[in-house]
Design a protein around this motif. Sequence first.
Motif, short mmCIF file in Angstrom:
data_model
loop_
_atom_site.label_atom_id
_atom_site.label_comp_id
_atom_site.label_asym_id
_atom_site.label_seq_id
_atom_site.Cartn_x
_atom_site.Cartn_y
_atom_site.Cartn_z
N PRO A 81 -25.04 -25.29 64.44
CA PRO A 81 -23.80 -25.35 63.68
C PRO A 81 -23.89 -26.44 62.62
O PRO A 81 -24.35 -27.56 62.90
N ALA A 82 -23.46 -26.14 61.41
CA ALA A 82 -23.71 -27.01 60.26
C ALA A 82 -23.12 -28.41 60.39
O ALA A 82 -23.86 -29.41 60.46
N ILE A 83 -21.82 -28.52 60.42
CA ILE A 83 -21.17 -29.83 60.39
C ILE A 83 -21.51 -30.66 61.62
O ILE A 83 -21.82 -31.86 61.53
N GLU A 84 -21.47 -30.03 62.78
CA GLU A 84 -21.77 -30.75 64.02
C GLU A 84 -23.20 -31.30 64.00
O GLU A 84 -23.46 -32.43 64.44
N CYS A 98 -33.02 -36.71 53.86
CA CYS A 98 -33.26 -36.36 52.46
C CYS A 98 -32.03 -36.68 51.61
O CYS A 98 -32.12 -37.30 50.54
N VAL A 99 -30.87 -36.24 52.10
CA VAL A 99 -29.64 -36.45 51.36
C VAL A 99 -29.30 -37.94 51.28
O VAL A 99 -28.83 -38.43 50.24
N GLU A 100 -29.55 -38.67 52.35
CA GLU A 100 -29.26 -40.10 52.35
C GLU A 100 -30.15 -40.86 51.36
O GLU A 100 -29.75 -41.89 50.83
N LEU A 101 -31.35 -40.34 51.10
CA LEU A 101 -32.21 -40.95 50.10
C LEU A 101 -31.55 -40.89 48.72
O LEU A 101 -31.61 -41.84 47.94
N THR A 157 -22.04 -32.80 50.98
CA THR A 157 -20.61 -33.05 50.79
C THR A 157 -20.17 -34.32 51.51
O THR A 157 -19.40 -35.13 50.97
N ILE A 158 -20.67 -34.52 52.73
CA ILE A 158 -20.27 -35.67 53.53
C ILE A 158 -20.86 -36.98 52.98
O ILE A 158 -20.16 -37.98 52.83
N PHE A 159 -22.15 -36.97 52.67
CA PHE A 159 -22.82 -38.20 52.26
C PHE A 159 -22.69 -38.52 50.77
O PHE A 159 -22.61 -39.68 50.39
N ILE A 185 -21.65 -31.79 43.33
CA ILE A 185 -21.84 -32.99 44.16
C ILE A 185 -22.41 -34.13 43.33
O ILE A 185 -22.99 -33.92 42.26
N ARG A 186 -22.25 -35.34 43.86
CA ARG A 186 -22.77 -36.54 43.17
C ARG A 186 -24.26 -36.69 43.44
O ARG A 186 -24.70 -37.60 44.15
N GLY A 187 -25.02 -35.82 42.90
CA GLY A 187 -26.46 -35.80 43.11
C GLY A 187 -26.98 -34.42 42.77
O GLY A 187 -26.21 -33.52 42.48
N THR A 188 -28.28 -34.27 42.83
CA THR A 188 -28.90 -32.97 42.55
C THR A 188 -29.47 -32.42 43.85
O THR A 188 -30.31 -33.06 44.48
#
Length: 353
Positions: free
Chosen positions: A78-81, A94-97, A120-122, A296-299
């Motif tokens: 499940p995605a969000i969980e 990857c997204v946190e980078l 979306t979250i990060f 989103i604020r990033g690519t």
Amino acid sequence: MLEPSLMKIALDAMGGDFAPEAPIMGAIHALRVFSDIQLILVGTEPTIKEIFYKKGGNAVEQRVEFLHASQVISMEDPAIESVRHKRDSSISKCVELVKNGKADAVVSAGNTGAVVAAATIFLRTLPGISRAGIASVIPTEKNPFILIDSGAIIDATPENLLDFGIMGSIYSKKILGVAHPRVGLLSIGTENIKGNELTRGAFKLLSKTHLNFVGNIEGRDLFENPVDVVVCDGFVGNVVLKTSESVATAIVRWLKREFSKNPVRILGALLAKGAFESVRKKTNYEEYGGALLLGIRGTCIIAHGSSTPKAICNAIRVAREALIQNVNHVIIEEIKTHHELIECQKSSSLPVA
């Protein structure tokens, strides 16, 4: 160490049906083709390092870093969980980078829902954007079109569809090179009164912009009379995307079966091999790489789950092009302009007290 002047792209080496081999092989090829990028390969470090050097990565190793991730989000999770509970997953890291400024973009062929959720979250959305949308490139006989949203959100509002139209138009201009993209709203009829509450509301908003909005389009128009940007909610868009992919695959399979039924047909197939190869290349998702998650604020590039090395390389190419064209900056400016225009029109239409 990575060179600071190069574009830094984080690649989810564990994402996709053929990971980690396909992402790593695609990464090596991309590094050979594009001299202005550097990659951060994220995944089970001992494994991805072994594959990287086994597949000939020595020649490009000076533009590569490895980042260990102890967890993997599967396609069934499940995605969000998963994003919340698997903070050490390759997708999340990857997204946190990107969030921490250590990478300019992220590419993943992993769980689409998880990639959208993590971004979306990060990273959060751009100013003026409430929800991000997936912009998929769909081939036609003449030119490809942008389908947005193709699966990020299923509970869209008219305002979301307005933003999708604006962002899709920018993508068409900046990445596909279309001077004046025609934007169409996918509905069940071309008349502006057709559709549901969502599409009728979106029609009113899109009509008030400076976009080259051509009005409602039907499903049959997608390939018979295609526009450059098709706007819809993620539920409809994902159905269109998956149906288009399956039909293209089925037609190729049917033709192969029919042409193999007798010697005359086999000869005909050989004579028409060039034409068939041209169609196959045009409809092959590998050529288009991946879908850009806009807003989103990033690519962030979401590649096909069954991505091959070629598809991964092209997904990295799309990320590179989005960075070069500074797509997010243009989106911020265009969103602000169009929203102000609509608010101005609303104010001018108010009755005078």
